[in-house]
Every structure is written in structure tokens, then in C-alpha cells.
Design a protein around this motif. Structure first.
Motif, PDB file in Angstrom:
ATOM      1  N   CYS A  30       0.800  -1.234   0.000  1.00  0.00           N
ATOM      2  CA  CYS A  30       0.000   0.000   0.000  1.00  0.00           C
ATOM      3  C   CYS A  30       0.834   1.286   0.000  1.00  0.00           C
ATOM      4  CB  CYS A  30      -0.940   0.008   1.207  1.00  0.00           C
ATOM      5  SG  CYS A  30      -0.116   0.303   2.791  1.00  0.00           S
ATOM      6  N   ASP A  31       2.157   1.165   0.028  1.00  0.00           N
ATOM      7  CA  ASP A  31       3.077   2.306   0.010  1.00  0.00           C
ATOM      8  C   ASP A  31       3.136   3.092   1.321  1.00  0.00           C
ATOM      9  OD1 ASP A  31       4.119   1.844  -2.526  1.00  0.00           O
ATOM     10  OD2 ASP A  31       2.517   2.972  -3.497  1.00  0.00           O
TER      11      ASP A  31
ATOM     12  N   GLU B  98      -1.867   0.558   7.745  1.00  0.00           N
ATOM     13  CA  GLU B  98      -2.771   0.928   6.652  1.00  0.00           C
ATOM     14  C   GLU B  98      -3.477  -0.275   6.045  1.00  0.00           C
ATOM     15  OE1 GLU B  98      -3.492   4.102   5.447  1.00  0.00           O
ATOM     16  OE2 GLU B  98      -2.390   4.792   7.213  1.00  0.00           O
ATOM     17  N   CYS B  99      -2.734  -1.364   5.787  1.00  0.00           N
ATOM     18  CA  CYS B  99      -3.331  -2.491   5.052  1.00  0.00           C
ATOM     19  C   CYS B  99      -3.274  -3.822   5.805  1.00  0.00           C
ATOM     20  CB  CYS B  99      -2.682  -2.635   3.680  1.00  0.00           C
ATOM     21  SG  CYS B  99      -0.966  -3.206   3.706  1.00  0.00           S
TER      22      CYS B  99
ATOM     23  N   VAL C  63       6.677  -7.723   4.068  1.00  0.00           N
ATOM     24  CA  VAL C  63       6.371  -7.079   2.785  1.00  0.00           C
ATOM     25  C   VAL C  63       6.991  -5.685   2.695  1.00  0.00           C
ATOM     26  CG1 VAL C  63       4.226  -8.389   2.538  1.00  0.00           C
ATOM     27  CG2 VAL C  63       4.145  -6.043   3.402  1.00  0.00           C
ATOM     28  N   PHE C  64       7.670  -5.248   3.740  1.00  0.00           N
ATOM     29  CA  PHE C  64       8.315  -3.934   3.741  1.00  0.00           C
ATOM     30  C   PHE C  64       9.704  -4.013   3.144  1.00  0.00           C
ATOM     31  CE2 PHE C  64       4.889  -3.028   6.514  1.00  0.00           C
ATOM     32  CZ  PHE C  64       4.772  -1.653   6.619  1.00  0.00           C
TER      33      PHE C  64
END
Length: 55
Positions: free
Chosen positions: A9-10, A41-42, A48-49
Motif C-alpha cells: 500500500c506504500d 494501513e493495510c 512485505v516492507f
């Protein structure tokens, strides 16, 4: 300190700001986040970072 970006999600995790809403105090490096911490956020896990390139 190194910032990290969620590849889903950035969202940017900034260690200088922490994640106060989820109990992570300012000044907490990404590497010191609990293993069960997820993107605020997601909801994706830490793996996943990716590190942000120096700006």
C-alpha cells in the motif's frame, strides 16, 4: 534512521515517528518492531516492507 515502505500500500514506516496508535514509540527502528507488527494501513506483515532509498 532507515525508513521502510510497505510494498502493498506504500505506507512509509518512519522510525523517528514510530506508530504511536499501535503502541510503537517514536525512535523505534524497524528491526526492533515486534514480529507480529503489521502495516497500520493495510494489515500486511513486516516481511512485505522494503528499505527506502536515501532521498
Amino acid at each position: 534512521m532507515q525508513k521502510y515502505r510497505c510494498t502493498v500500500c506504500d505506507y512509509i514506516y518512519d522510525p523517528e515517528a514510530g506508530d504511536e496508535e499501535n503502541g510503537i514509540p517514536a525512535g523505534t527502528p524497524f528491526e526492533n518492531l515486534p514480529e507480529d507488527w503489521v502495516c497500520p494501513e493495510c494489515g500486511e506483515p513486516k516481511d512485505v516492507f522494503e528499505p527506502l532509498e536515501d532521498e
